[in-house]
Design a protein around this motif. Structure first.
Motif, PDB file in Angstrom:
ATOM      1  N   GLU A  15     -14.404  -1.366   5.031  1.00  7.65           N
ATOM      2  CA  GLU A  15     -13.099  -1.699   5.576  1.00  7.65           C
ATOM      3  C   GLU A  15     -12.170  -0.510   5.406  1.00  7.65           C
ATOM      4  OE1 GLU A  15     -11.405  -5.256   4.075  1.00  7.65           O
ATOM      5  OE2 GLU A  15     -13.320  -6.303   4.131  1.00  7.65           O
ATOM      6  N   PRO A  16     -11.422  -0.201   6.392  1.00  8.78           N
ATOM      7  CA  PRO A  16     -10.473   0.896   6.245  1.00  8.78           C
ATOM      8  C   PRO A  16      -9.384   0.510   5.244  1.00  8.78           C
ATOM      9  CG  PRO A  16     -10.166  -0.191   8.350  1.00  8.78           C
ATOM     10  CD  PRO A  16     -11.366  -0.833   7.709  1.00  8.78           C
ATOM     11  N   GLU A  17      -8.936   1.543   4.494  1.00  8.49           N
ATOM     12  CA  GLU A  17      -7.895   1.297   3.479  1.00  8.49           C
ATOM     13  C   GLU A  17      -6.592   0.964   4.165  1.00  8.49           C
ATOM     14  OE1 GLU A  17      -6.671   4.038   0.319  1.00  8.49           O
ATOM     15  OE2 GLU A  17      -8.819   4.157  -0.072  1.00  8.49           O
ATOM     16  N   LYS A  18      -5.962  -0.078   3.659  1.00  7.15           N
ATOM     17  CA  LYS A  18      -4.677  -0.456   4.232  1.00  7.15           C
ATOM     18  C   LYS A  18      -3.598   0.384   3.573  1.00  7.15           C
ATOM     19  CE  LYS A  18      -5.804  -5.310   4.682  1.00  7.15           C
ATOM     20  NZ  LYS A  18      -5.408  -6.650   4.300  1.00  7.15           N
ATOM     21  N   PRO A  19      -2.639   0.850   4.305  1.00  5.55           N
ATOM     22  CA  PRO A  19      -1.539   1.557   3.675  1.00  5.55           C
ATOM     23  C   PRO A  19      -0.739   0.582   2.805  1.00  5.55           C
ATOM     24  CG  PRO A  19      -1.191   1.387   6.050  1.00  5.55           C
ATOM     25  CD  PRO A  19      -2.525   0.781   5.748  1.00  5.55           C
ATOM     26  N   LEU A  20      -0.304   1.112   1.668  1.00  9.58           N
ATOM     27  CA  LEU A  20       0.458   0.280   0.745  1.00  9.58           C
ATOM     28  C   LEU A  20       1.869   0.079   1.259  1.00  9.58           C
ATOM     29  CD1 LEU A  20      -0.670   1.898  -2.609  1.00  9.58           C
ATOM     30  CD2 LEU A  20      -1.472  -0.253  -1.642  1.00  9.58           C
ATOM     31  N   LYS A  21       2.453  -0.995   0.804  1.00 12.87           N
ATOM     32  CA  LYS A  21       3.844  -1.233   1.153  1.00 12.87           C
ATOM     33  C   LYS A  21       4.709  -0.253   0.394  1.00 12.87           C
ATOM     34  CE  LYS A  21       3.264  -6.095   2.188  1.00 12.87           C
ATOM     35  NZ  LYS A  21       3.674  -7.444   1.855  1.00 12.87           N
ATOM     36  N   LYS A  22       5.923  -0.096   0.800  1.00 14.54           N
ATOM     37  CA  LYS A  22       6.815   0.898   0.213  1.00 14.54           C
ATOM     38  C   LYS A  22       7.033   0.656  -1.272  1.00 14.54           C
ATOM     39  CE  LYS A  22      10.800   3.495   1.536  1.00 14.54           C
ATOM     40  NZ  LYS A  22      11.874   3.690   2.453  1.00 14.54           N
ATOM     41  N   LYS A  23       7.264  -0.593  -1.673  1.00 14.13           N
ATOM     42  CA  LYS A  23       7.480  -0.915  -3.084  1.00 14.13           C
ATOM     43  C   LYS A  23       6.225  -0.640  -3.890  1.00 14.13           C
ATOM     44  CE  LYS A  23      11.025  -4.475  -2.761  1.00 14.13           C
ATOM     45  NZ  LYS A  23      11.348  -5.881  -3.015  1.00 14.13           N
ATOM     46  N   ASP A  24       5.092  -1.037  -3.341  1.00 18.63           N
ATOM     47  CA  ASP A  24       3.824  -0.806  -4.030  1.00 18.63           C
ATOM     48  C   ASP A  24       3.542   0.693  -4.157  1.00 18.63           C
ATOM     49  OD1 ASP A  24       3.444  -3.499  -4.317  1.00 18.63           O
ATOM     50  OD2 ASP A  24       2.252  -3.690  -2.462  1.00 18.63           O
ATOM     51  N   GLN A  25       3.867   1.440  -3.132  1.00 15.66           N
ATOM     52  CA  GLN A  25       3.643   2.896  -3.168  1.00 15.66           C
ATOM     53  C   GLN A  25       4.519   3.545  -4.246  1.00 15.66           C
ATOM     54  OE1 GLN A  25       1.362   4.552  -1.276  1.00 15.66           O
ATOM     55  NE2 GLN A  25       1.859   6.347  -2.506  1.00 15.66           N
ATOM     56  N   ILE A  26       5.759   3.100  -4.384  1.00 17.59           N
ATOM     57  CA  ILE A  26       6.671   3.641  -5.394  1.00 17.59           C
ATOM     58  C   ILE A  26       6.148   3.316  -6.780  1.00 17.59           C
ATOM     59  CG2 ILE A  26       8.987   3.396  -6.388  1.00 17.59           C
ATOM     60  CD1 ILE A  26      10.040   3.053  -3.508  1.00 17.59           C
ATOM     61  N   MET A  27       5.676   2.076  -6.985  1.00 21.95           N
ATOM     62  CA  MET A  27       5.128   1.690  -8.280  1.00 21.95           C
ATOM     63  C   MET A  27       3.892   2.522  -8.605  1.00 21.95           C
ATOM     64  SD  MET A  27       6.922  -0.752  -9.663  1.00 21.95           S
ATOM     65  CE  MET A  27       5.910  -1.807 -10.652  1.00 21.95           C
ATOM     66  N   PHE A  28       3.030   2.704  -7.622  1.00 23.63           N
ATOM     67  CA  PHE A  28       1.823   3.489  -7.826  1.00 23.63           C
ATOM     68  C   PHE A  28       2.165   4.938  -8.172  1.00 23.63           C
ATOM     69  CE2 PHE A  28      -1.647   6.119  -6.101  1.00 23.63           C
ATOM     70  CZ  PHE A  28      -2.688   5.631  -6.862  1.00 23.63           C
ATOM     71  N   ASP A  29       3.151   5.515  -7.478  1.00 23.67           N
ATOM     72  CA  ASP A  29       3.585   6.886  -7.757  1.00 23.67           C
ATOM     73  C   ASP A  29       4.161   7.010  -9.168  1.00 23.67           C
ATOM     74  OD1 ASP A  29       2.773   7.648  -5.272  1.00 23.67           O
ATOM     75  OD2 ASP A  29       4.786   7.649  -4.363  1.00 23.67           O
ATOM     76  N   LYS A  30       4.922   6.009  -9.608  1.00 25.11           N
ATOM     77  CA  LYS A  30       5.480   6.042 -10.968  1.00 25.11           C
ATOM     78  C   LYS A  30       4.370   6.027 -12.014  1.00 25.11           C
ATOM     79  CE  LYS A  30      10.009   3.884 -10.369  1.00 25.11           C
ATOM     80  NZ  LYS A  30      10.843   2.725 -10.713  1.00 25.11           N
TER      81      LYS A  30
END
Length: 139
Positions: free
Chosen positions: A3-18
């Motif tokens: 399955e292709p990776e789904k792009p994360l939502k903006k909030k999830d992306q910020i949490m992941f980056d932190k």
């Protein structure tokens, strides 16, 4: 099927980056702490080596002084030793006499001493002669 990776939502992306930033910061802190620890160990080892060198030099100087003293003591006769002892005692007495004299000079003058000094000064300034005899008055 993959399955292709789904792009994360903006909030999830910020949490992941932190989370990733915190992990990287923790790794950097650990590396810096390890480097500081190694630097301190190197510095301590250098100081210990330097102290060992200084101690070795002091030991060598002590041994040399002990050898020289032993040689000097073996060379001197009893008469020479007694002469050196008398000279030492004379120097010691002169030294302590000088210290006592300096201490005496440092003390402030008493009222009587101040008065005597001032009267002597005034007499000398006025041309007063202390030893005036009868023959000197007749002339």
């Amino acid at each position: 099927m993959v399955e292709p990776e789904k792009p994360l939502k903006k909030k999830d992306q910020i949490m992941f980056d932190k989370e990733v930033a915190q992990k990287l910061q923790a790794q950097l802190d650990a590396e810096l702490e390890e480097e500081d620890k190694l630097a301190r160990q190197r510095e301590e080892n250098a100081n210990i080596a330097e102290l060992d060198d200084v101690q070795a030099m002091m030991d060598a100087d002590y041994e040399l002084a002990a050898k020289l003293q032993a040689e000097e003591q073996g060379e001197l006769t009893i008469e020479e030793k007694s002469i050196l002892f008398v000279e030492l005692m004379n120097k010691r007495n002169k030294h302590f006499a000088r210290l006592r004299a300096e201490e005496q000079r440092r003390k402030p003058l008493t009222k009587a001493q101040k008065r005597n000094t001032m009267s002597t000064y005034l007499k000398k300034m006025a041309g007063y002669k202390h030893n005036v005899g009868i023959l000197d008055l007749m002339r």
